[in-house]
Design an enzyme around this catalytic site. Structure first.
Site, PDB file in Angstrom:
ATOM      1  N   CYS A  91     100.395  82.116  10.265  1.00 18.84           N
ATOM      2  CA  CYS A  91     100.162  83.249   9.383  1.00 18.84           C
ATOM      3  C   CYS A  91     100.141  82.809   7.920  1.00 18.84           C
ATOM      4  O   CYS A  91     100.495  81.686   7.576  1.00 18.84           O
ATOM      5  CB  CYS A  91     101.241  84.310   9.582  1.00 18.84           C
ATOM      6  N   HIS A 133     101.403  88.320   5.351  1.00 15.50           N
ATOM      7  CA  HIS A 133     102.642  89.103   5.302  1.00 15.50           C
ATOM      8  C   HIS A 133     103.601  88.552   4.261  1.00 15.50           C
ATOM      9  O   HIS A 133     103.404  87.462   3.708  1.00 15.50           O
ATOM     10  CB  HIS A 133     103.309  89.139   6.679  1.00 15.50           C
TER      11      HIS A 133
END
Length: 283
Positions: free
Chosen positions: A180, A164
C-alpha cells in the site's frame, strides 16, 4: 519585515528546529530498466513510456512537512500553514494522482499539471506496490487499525491495495509497506477530500521491479504485476490458458513447469533468474 517573509521565516525555523521531534500521527521503488526518468506500465508487454519528471519552470514552491504546493509563494504559505485543519483549496479541473516509486512521492495533478506533492512510503521489494493505471473504488474514514485516519482503495485485481494514513510516520520516504501507499494522516485527510470514486491513480514503474535489483522469485501463492507478466508470457507461448490476473495459482505453476521442461530448465514451477532469462525478460 514583509508579512510573507515573516511567515516564511517562521516556517523554516519550525522545520529546522522542531520537525524531528514533533509528534506525528504514524501506521502502518520505480521500476524502470532503462533510465531513472522513464517508466513502463506492466500491463502491456512493451509498456507505455512516460516521463516521471514534471517541468517546474516559472513556478515557485515551498516544502512543508513533506508536501509541496506548486504556485506562488503566497499560495504555498497559505496552503501549508498547519499540520491539519481544512484541506487546501483545490483549483478547478480534473484531479489525477501520479506515484513515483523511485522518489517515494505522490503527486496531485490538475488537468495534467502538477499541483501538489507528498512524500510517501511504498511496498518492500518482497511486497511491491503494484505499478499500473488504477481507479479509486472506495473511500473510508478510520477503515481499520494500522491504516491511519483515511483509506482510499484501488481496483488492483490481485489484492487489496490503497492509499492510507499511518501510525508509523518514520516509514515515510522508505519502501516499508506490504504494497500500500502510506501517507501522514493530516496529508491523506487532505487528499481524501480531493479524490472521488473513479479518480485515476497512476503508479509508475515496471512489473519486474527497480533496475538495480534482480526480479523477485515467484511461486504459488504470490501475486503482483510480475506474476501477471509471467502469465502473459506463458499464454503467448501456449503453455497457459487461465486468466492473467496476477495470482500465482496451481494452473500458473503447472504452466511454468511445462515451460521449464520444454526449455531444459530445472522443473520446479518457481520463477527465478534462469526462467526470467529464458523468457527474455532480463539479460
Amino acid at each position: 519585515m514583509n508579512p510573507i517573509m515573516l511567515l516564511l521565516a517562521a516556517g523554516l525555523l519550525c522545520e529546522t528546529f522542531s520537525f524531528s521531534s514533533m509528534s506525528l500521527p504514524d501506521v502502518d521503488g520505480p521500476l524502470e530498466r532503462k533510465t531513472a526518468l522513464v517508466w513502463m506500465h506492466p500491463d502491456r508487454e512493451r509498456g507505455i513510456v512516460r516521463e516521471s519528471a514534471q517541468s517546474l519552470e516559472n513556478c515557485s514552491s515551498l516544502e512543508w512537512m513533506g508536501s509541496t504546493v506548486i504556485g506562488s509563494m503566497e499560495q504555498a504559505i497559505v496552503q501549508n500553514d498547519a499540520q491539519g485543519g481544512k484541506p487546501s483549496p483545490l483549483p478547478p479541473g480534473e484531479v489525477t494522482i501520479e506515484i513515483l516509486p523511485l522518489r517515494n512521492e505522490l503527486r496531485v495533478m490538475i488537468d495534467g499539471k502538477l499541483y501538489k506533492k507528498y512524500k510517501i512510503a511504498l511496498g518492500k521489494p518482497q511486497t511491491p506496490t503494484p505499478a499500473g493505471d488504477w481507479k479509486v473504488i472506495n473511500k473510508y474514514t478510520h477503515w481499520g487499525s494500522g491504516f491511519g485516519t483515511r483509506w482510499i482503495g484501488l481496483n488492483v485485481p490481485w489484492g487489496i491495495y490503497g492509499i492510507h494514513g499511518t501510525n508509523r510516520p518514520s516509514s515515510i520516504g522508505q519502501d516499508a509497506s506490504h504494497g500500500c501507499i502510506r501517507m501522514r494522516n493530516h496529508q491523506v485527510e487532505e487528499l481524501f477530500e480531493w479524490v472521488k470514486v473513479g479518480t485515476t491513480v497512476s503508479i509508475l514503474g515496471h512489473a519486474l521491479g527497480e533496475p538495480h535489483r534482480n526480479p523477485r522469485d515467484l511461486a504459488r501463492g504470490d501475486s503482483g504485476a510480475d506474476v501477471q507478466l509471467i502469465q502473459s508470457r506463458l499464454r503467448s507461448a501456449g503453455y497457459y490458458e487461465g486468466p492473467c490476473d496476477g495470482k500465482f495459482r496451481a494452473s500458473t505453476e503447472q504452466a511454468m513447469k511445462a515451460y521449464e521442461k520444454a526449455h531444459g530448465l530445472p522443473v520446479d514451477g518457481v520463477v527465478n533468474q534462469h526462467d526470467y532469462m529464458a523468457m527474455g525478460l532480463v539479460e
